[in-house]
Write an enzyme that holds these catalytic residues in place. Structure first.
Site, PDB file in Angstrom:
ATOM      1  N   ARG A   1     -29.540  91.730  83.370  1.00 21.42           N
ATOM      2  CA  ARG A   1     -30.420  91.193  84.408  1.00 21.42           C
ATOM      3  C   ARG A   1     -31.749  90.779  83.784  1.00 21.42           C
ATOM      4  O   ARG A   1     -32.180  91.334  82.768  1.00 21.42           O
ATOM      5  CB  ARG A   1     -30.688  92.232  85.501  1.00 21.42           C
ATOM      6  CG  ARG A   1     -29.476  92.641  86.309  1.00 21.42           C
ATOM      7  CD  ARG A   1     -28.925  91.533  87.181  1.00 21.42           C
ATOM      8  NE  ARG A   1     -27.857  92.035  88.034  1.00 21.42           N
ATOM      9  CZ  ARG A   1     -26.572  92.119  87.672  1.00 21.42           C
ATOM     10  NH1 ARG A   1     -26.214  91.737  86.451  1.00 21.42           N
ATOM     11  NH2 ARG A   1     -25.661  92.587  88.512  1.00 21.42           N
TER      12      ARG A   1
ATOM     13  N   GLY B   1     -41.528  88.827  94.365  1.00 21.02           N
ATOM     14  CA  GLY B   1     -41.976  87.610  93.693  1.00 21.02           C
ATOM     15  C   GLY B   1     -43.367  87.720  93.106  1.00 21.02           C
ATOM     16  O   GLY B   1     -43.793  86.837  92.355  1.00 21.02           O
ATOM     17  N   LEU B   2     -44.081  88.796  93.420  1.00 21.25           N
ATOM     18  CA  LEU B   2     -45.414  88.974  92.838  1.00 21.25           C
ATOM     19  C   LEU B   2     -45.351  89.426  91.382  1.00 21.25           C
ATOM     20  O   LEU B   2     -46.380  89.437  90.696  1.00 21.25           O
ATOM     21  CB  LEU B   2     -46.247  89.952  93.664  1.00 21.25           C
ATOM     22  CG  LEU B   2     -46.257  91.457  93.304  1.00 21.25           C
ATOM     23  CD1 LEU B   2     -47.357  92.164  94.087  1.00 21.25           C
ATOM     24  CD2 LEU B   2     -44.923  92.095  93.549  1.00 21.25           C
TER      25      LEU B   2
ATOM     26  N   GLU C   1     -31.577  76.542  71.470  1.00 23.71           N
ATOM     27  CA  GLU C   1     -31.499  78.000  71.520  1.00 23.71           C
ATOM     28  C   GLU C   1     -31.708  78.617  70.137  1.00 23.71           C
ATOM     29  O   GLU C   1     -32.339  79.671  70.016  1.00 23.71           O
ATOM     30  CB  GLU C   1     -30.160  78.418  72.144  1.00 23.71           C
ATOM     31  CG  GLU C   1     -30.145  78.175  73.650  1.00 23.71           C
ATOM     32  CD  GLU C   1     -28.763  77.974  74.237  1.00 23.71           C
ATOM     33  OE1 GLU C   1     -27.770  78.429  73.622  1.00 23.71           O
ATOM     34  OE2 GLU C   1     -28.670  77.347  75.311  1.00 23.71           O
TER      35      GLU C   1
ATOM     36  N   GLY D   1     -32.690  84.383  89.880  1.00 26.16           N
ATOM     37  CA  GLY D   1     -31.294  83.991  90.000  1.00 26.16           C
ATOM     38  C   GLY D   1     -31.119  82.539  89.605  1.00 26.16           C
ATOM     39  O   GLY D   1     -32.025  81.918  89.055  1.00 26.16           O
TER      40      GLY D   1
ATOM     41  N   SER E   1     -39.186  89.947  85.493  1.00 27.49           N
ATOM     42  CA  SER E   1     -40.475  89.423  85.041  1.00 27.49           C
ATOM     43  C   SER E   1     -41.341  90.529  84.458  1.00 27.49           C
ATOM     44  O   SER E   1     -41.356  91.661  84.957  1.00 27.49           O
ATOM     45  CB  SER E   1     -41.216  88.772  86.209  1.00 27.49           C
ATOM     46  OG  SER E   1     -40.487  87.680  86.723  1.00 27.49           O
TER      47      SER E   1
ATOM     48  N   TYR F   1     -20.025  78.083  73.577  1.00 29.43           N
ATOM     49  CA  TYR F   1     -19.946  76.696  74.051  1.00 29.43           C
ATOM     50  C   TYR F   1     -18.550  76.116  73.840  1.00 29.43           C
ATOM     51  O   TYR F   1     -18.080  75.303  74.642  1.00 29.43           O
ATOM     52  CB  TYR F   1     -21.003  75.839  73.352  1.00 29.43           C
ATOM     53  CG  TYR F   1     -22.379  76.086  73.900  1.00 29.43           C
ATOM     54  CD1 TYR F   1     -22.803  75.453  75.065  1.00 29.43           C
ATOM     55  CD2 TYR F   1     -23.237  76.984  73.284  1.00 29.43           C
ATOM     56  CE1 TYR F   1     -24.056  75.699  75.589  1.00 29.43           C
ATOM     57  CE2 TYR F   1     -24.499  77.241  73.803  1.00 29.43           C
ATOM     58  CZ  TYR F   1     -24.902  76.593  74.955  1.00 29.43           C
ATOM     59  OH  TYR F   1     -26.147  76.854  75.488  1.00 29.43           O
TER      60      TYR F   1
END
Length: 396
Positions: A204, A270-271, A135, A391, A207, A95
């Site tokens: 990356r 997306g499933l 965080e 993304g 899901s 940061y």
């Protein structure tokens, strides 16, 4: 807390920021990567090339300036970003670097004077503290959870399985043989990869696609034509190979009561978060209506169809409807899919208007915009609509 003068000064810069647009964040990233090239090992450089990350950061800066006197409005966005940062193992010192380059960017582009730079310095400090504290809570909670950890942990690929012509699933087990923490259905993992063919380390998010079992994780990856990581995972990574993972993260997850009806909507890869949600509903013996709506290009791209069919047989309250945009000759309507073309929700009009039903969806941005419009046109209240962007986040 920020004083009124600082708030007013930051707000006074909104017209200038808006007029500049993503050129502001393009300058920022160019500057930061020049002076701190090590950060290329954290950021997804593909999103830098297509402009998505620049646009997302610009929108976030403008939203912060506009709501600096009412930060509660930003809490949902803060939660989403904090989980993403935690998946990237962002630390407080990052940061400081970002703040330095943000203020330098404002100075180099606008020469606004010390008053504005000082105000933005204070404002950024407050925002950075919010993220750092949230965080740290996420990191600490993960450490305290059974099977949890902080930072990176090595896993081996236990199983690699083709799920469609473009999607492979990967099951990971920890190399230390220990437990892995549970996760909420819809959350994701970050995978860290290094290879001689990469310009930088690549990270990356993917899901999770099954119910928690305490011993392993499963994800699924779609091969993208220009995807550095997806092609590497499909072509190079094999069972027994090592990957490094951060603990499951994400603010998009199934959060409903047992008596709540739900519709899970997806297109293409997306499933994947929907698979985790479906397994959770099955595991919990969810006895309210479950609608499963999925759109695929054709049968060759339709992943996890056999797993979904097996769950459907075990759940009498399950109703599945599939759309193929361009069915192949071997794709049989009524067996493999129900409708041809794009997903038209009007064919399920009454089923989707069940009182109190929640809608979760994921897929390409254009698809999600199309779905959201249909739901809103049906009169579905926004509080029942939940979605995930792969993304940088976009408002649907």
């Amino acid at each position: 807390m920020l004083d009124n003068q600082t708030i007013a000064t930051v707000k006074s810069t909104i017209p200038l920021l808006s007029a500049t647009g993503p050129k502001l964040t393009a300058h920022f990233y160019e500057r930061m990567f020049k002076h701190n090239p090590e950060l290329k090992n954290i950021f997804n450089m593909s999103h830098q090339l297509n402009g998505d990350q620049r646009e997302a950061l610009f929108n976030a800066i403008c939203a912060y300036a506009a709501n600096i006197d009412n930060l509660k409005v930003l809490l949902p966005a803060v939660e989403k970003i904090a989980h993403k940062h935690a998946s990237l193992n962002i630390q407080p010192e990052h940061y400081q670097i970002v703040g330095t380059h943000l203020l330098a960017t404002l100075n180099e582009m606008f020469q606004p004077g010390n008053e504005i730079l000082d105000a933005w310095g204070k404002a950024y400090g407050v925002l950075a503290d919010i993220f750092i504290n949230r965080e740290e809570q996420i990191y600490h909670s993960g450490e305290l959870t059974d099977g949890g950890w902080r930072g990176l942990r090595p896993f081996r690929i236990n199983r690699k399985e083709v799920k469609s012509e473009v999607i492979c699933s990967f099951e990971f087990a920890p190399q230390d043989g220990g437990k892995v923490m549970d996760y909420k259905p819809g959350q994701y993992l970050s995978i860290y990869l290094q290879d001689d063919s990469f310009a930088n380390r690549e990270i990356r998010q993917y899901s999770l696609t099954a119910a928690p079992n305490g011993s392993s994780y499963r994800i699924a990856i779609k091969r993208e034509p220009q995807g550095i990581v997806s092609n590497h995972m499909h072509d190079k990574m094999q069972e027994g190979d090592t990957v490094w993972l951060t603990a499951p993260r994400g603010d998009f997850f199934l959060d409903i009561k047992p008596e709540t009806p739900v519709t899970l909507i997806s297109a293409g890869v997306g499933l994947t978060p929907m698979m985790s949600m479906l397994y959770h509903l099955h595991q919990q013996n969810h006895n309210s209506p479950i609608n499963w709506l999925h759109a695929a290009e054709h049968g060759g791209h339709h992943a996890f169809s056999h797993e979904v069919a097996a769950i459907a047989q075990a759940m009498p309250n399950f109703a599945g409807t599939i759309w193929y945009r361009e069915p192949r000759d071997e794709d049989q309507q009524g067996i493999h899919y129900q409708h041809k073309g794009f997903m038209d929700l009007t064919v399920l009009n009454e089923a989707l208007k069940t009182e109190g039903m929640h809608f979760y969806f994921c897929g390409p941005v254009a698809f999600m915009q199309y779905v959201a419009k249909q739901l809103l046109d049906m009169g579905i209240d926004k509080q029942f609509i939940h979605y995930e962007c792969f993304g940088p986040h976009k408002v649907i």
